[in-house]
Design an enzyme around this catalytic site. Structure first.
Site, PDB file in Angstrom:
ATOM      1  N   HIS A  31      68.922  29.210  70.646  1.00 33.74           N
ATOM      2  CA  HIS A  31      70.098  27.711  70.965  1.00 33.74           C
ATOM      3  C   HIS A  31      70.433  28.132  72.165  1.00 33.74           C
ATOM      4  O   HIS A  31      70.929  26.815  73.271  1.00 33.74           O
ATOM      5  CB  HIS A  31      71.076  28.320  70.511  1.00 33.74           C
ATOM      6  CG  HIS A  31      71.433  28.432  68.850  1.00 33.74           C
ATOM      7  ND1 HIS A  31      71.191  27.221  67.882  1.00 33.74           N
ATOM      8  CD2 HIS A  31      71.965  28.983  68.361  1.00 33.74           C
ATOM      9  CE1 HIS A  31      71.776  27.794  66.957  1.00 33.74           C
ATOM     10  NE2 HIS A  31      71.400  28.536  66.802  1.00 33.74           N
ATOM     11  N   ASP A  86      65.181  28.984  60.811  1.00 31.90           N
ATOM     12  CA  ASP A  86      66.953  29.479  60.918  1.00 31.90           C
ATOM     13  C   ASP A  86      67.682  28.636  60.775  1.00 31.90           C
ATOM     14  O   ASP A  86      67.504  27.361  60.330  1.00 31.90           O
ATOM     15  CB  ASP A  86      67.275  29.921  62.952  1.00 31.90           C
ATOM     16  CG  ASP A  86      68.409  30.877  62.473  1.00 31.90           C
ATOM     17  OD1 ASP A  86      68.299  31.908  63.309  1.00 31.90           O
ATOM     18  OD2 ASP A  86      69.666  30.756  62.518  1.00 31.90           O
ATOM     19  N   HIS A 119      70.863  27.621  61.549  1.00 28.91           N
ATOM     20  CA  HIS A 119      71.345  26.888  62.256  1.00 28.91           C
ATOM     21  C   HIS A 119      70.292  26.306  63.169  1.00 28.91           C
ATOM     22  O   HIS A 119      69.175  26.353  62.930  1.00 28.91           O
ATOM     23  CB  HIS A 119      71.862  27.816  63.451  1.00 28.91           C
ATOM     24  CG  HIS A 119      72.581  29.082  63.108  1.00 28.91           C
ATOM     25  ND1 HIS A 119      72.876  30.476  62.109  1.00 28.91           N
ATOM     26  CD2 HIS A 119      74.122  28.932  61.873  1.00 28.91           C
ATOM     27  CE1 HIS A 119      73.910  30.572  62.358  1.00 28.91           C
ATOM     28  NE2 HIS A 119      74.773  30.024  61.802  1.00 28.91           N
ATOM     29  N   ASP A 121      68.710  34.183  58.373  1.00 32.31           N
ATOM     30  CA  ASP A 121      69.976  33.626  58.339  1.00 32.31           C
ATOM     31  C   ASP A 121      70.376  32.627  57.178  1.00 32.31           C
ATOM     32  O   ASP A 121      71.696  32.730  57.214  1.00 32.31           O
ATOM     33  CB  ASP A 121      71.075  33.669  59.681  1.00 32.31           C
ATOM     34  CG  ASP A 121      70.178  32.431  60.349  1.00 32.31           C
ATOM     35  OD1 ASP A 121      69.629  32.290  59.798  1.00 32.31           O
ATOM     36  OD2 ASP A 121      71.519  32.580  62.018  1.00 32.31           O
TER      37      ASP A 121
END
Length: 370
Positions: A141, A178, A180, A266
């Site tokens: 990120h 991931d 996200h 995740d």
């Protein structure tokens, strides 16, 4: 296969403090509970690799150096690096958005990035076939001018830019699974046709302002950024369909000289910060397919970097599945959660999921190897 492995105990010393899930403990959030991004999940992955005997079959890379200023500044703005260095030298702080760190946090983040680069060098030199870097803090990120979502430094891009300078490679592909969105690589390489960035993530989750299908690159980089937003509840069937219709065809068209996987767990069915239903078999099969693509296009050069995954009970089984597949293990760990997860359902591809994935698949034909 010879699979490299990086884990340093000091990665567990990265401090994120108390919290309620991803928020710090303040106001009505009572102290005493660990922040979601804490050391326990990573320690448990390492512990499972050790007690199962998998670790004995890996090439442990112990001698790593922190990323230098030259290496970090190839990706990040100098003002941002100066700010988090100053905070690190005092009491820590927040690198930007939901990215708390304690004293010495910059130094640990630089070592995390350096571990990724060290493993990448070993892959490029042919000393190992591929590598798994169990690094912390994560990096996917982080943007040039700020940290986001627990990530201080863009570990993958920092490693890739150094490898480009040192080994003369041009085409690099990032595959981010991931849950996200992989906003960091997207922002860094959005105008770059030599870098293919693919992110498969939960639709409109975090960051909420990025990750749409129509974010497909711009300028010379138009067509080289692929997003695959998956509806919440997407399970093994949806992930496999996305891989077979988008990820692998895109890699085959691009023909990378190095593949970097940003590996978050995740998206697993038991994760507290995700709403998808992947399980260890999903991550094992995605690894098998991307490893096969690396063997077709770049002499097997594959670098897998750890990102998210917040179920201390389940992430270790997903991590072990990836590592086993990288090393070509035939005697694999039995995942005790699979019978229960399969009983829940949600594993098959659903029509609405296929329809959403088809929008990303329609963009693959725009990719050409520069």
């Amino acid at each position: 296969m010879t699979t490299g492995y990086v884990w340093k105990d000091i990665f567990a010393w990265h401090q994120t403090g108390d919290g309620g899930a991803f928020l710090p403990a303040r106001g009505l959030i009572q102290p005493g509970q660990l922040h979601a991004e804490n050391a326990e999940t990573k320690r448990r992955i390492h512990n499972l690799l050790e007690v199962s005997g998998i670790l004995d079959g890996l090439h442990s890379i112990r001698d790593i150096a922190a990323a230098t200023d030259e290496e970090t500044l190839a990706v990040h703005d100098a003002a941002y690096i100066d700010r988090i260095k100053a905070q690190s030298a005092e009491n820590g702080g927040d690198a930007g958005e939901l990215t708390p760190f304690g004293p010495g946090g910059y130094e640990i983040a630089a070592l995390s990035a350096g571990g990724c680069l060290t493993a990448g060098r070993a892959v490029m030199r042919g000393e190992i076939d591929n590598a798994y870097v169990l690094n912390r803090p994560p990096g996917h990120h982080a943007e040039p001018d700020r940290g986001r979502g627990f990530c201080l430094l863009a570990n993958g891009p920092i490693a890739v830019e150094a490898l480009r300078r040192e080994f003369g490679i041009v085409r690099v592909a990032f595959v981010d699974w991931d849950v996200h969105h992989g906003n960091g690589a997207q922002r860094i390489y959005y105008n770059d046709p030599t870098t293919l960035t693919i992110s498969m993530h939960q639709h409109h989750y975090y960051p909420a302002d990025t990750g749409a299908v129509d974010e497909n690159g711009s300028g010379a980089g138009e067509g080289y950024n692929l997003n695959i937003p998956l509806h919440p509840g997407s399970g093994h069937g949806a992930y496999m369909h996305a891989f077979e219709t988008v990820v692998i065809p895109a890699l085959d068209r691009f023909r990378p000289e190095l593949i970097v996987v940003l590996s978050g767990f995740d998206g697993g069915a038991l994760d507290p910060l995700g709403r998808n239903m992947a399980y260890s078999t999903t991550f094992r099969e995605m690894t098998r397919q991307v490893k096969s693509a690396a063997e077709r296009h770049c002499q097997g050069r594959l670098l897998v970097l750890h990102e998210g995954g917040y179920s201390a009970a389940y992430a270790p089984f997903c991590g072990a599945a990836v590592v086993e597949e990288l090393m070509g293990a035939t005697d694999v760990i039995e995942d005790p959660f699979i019978p229960i997860l399969e009983g829940i359902g949600m594993m098959d591809l659903q029509p609405h999921q296929a329809e959403a994935i088809a929008r990303s698949a329609a963009l693959v034909s725009r990719i050409e190897a520069p």
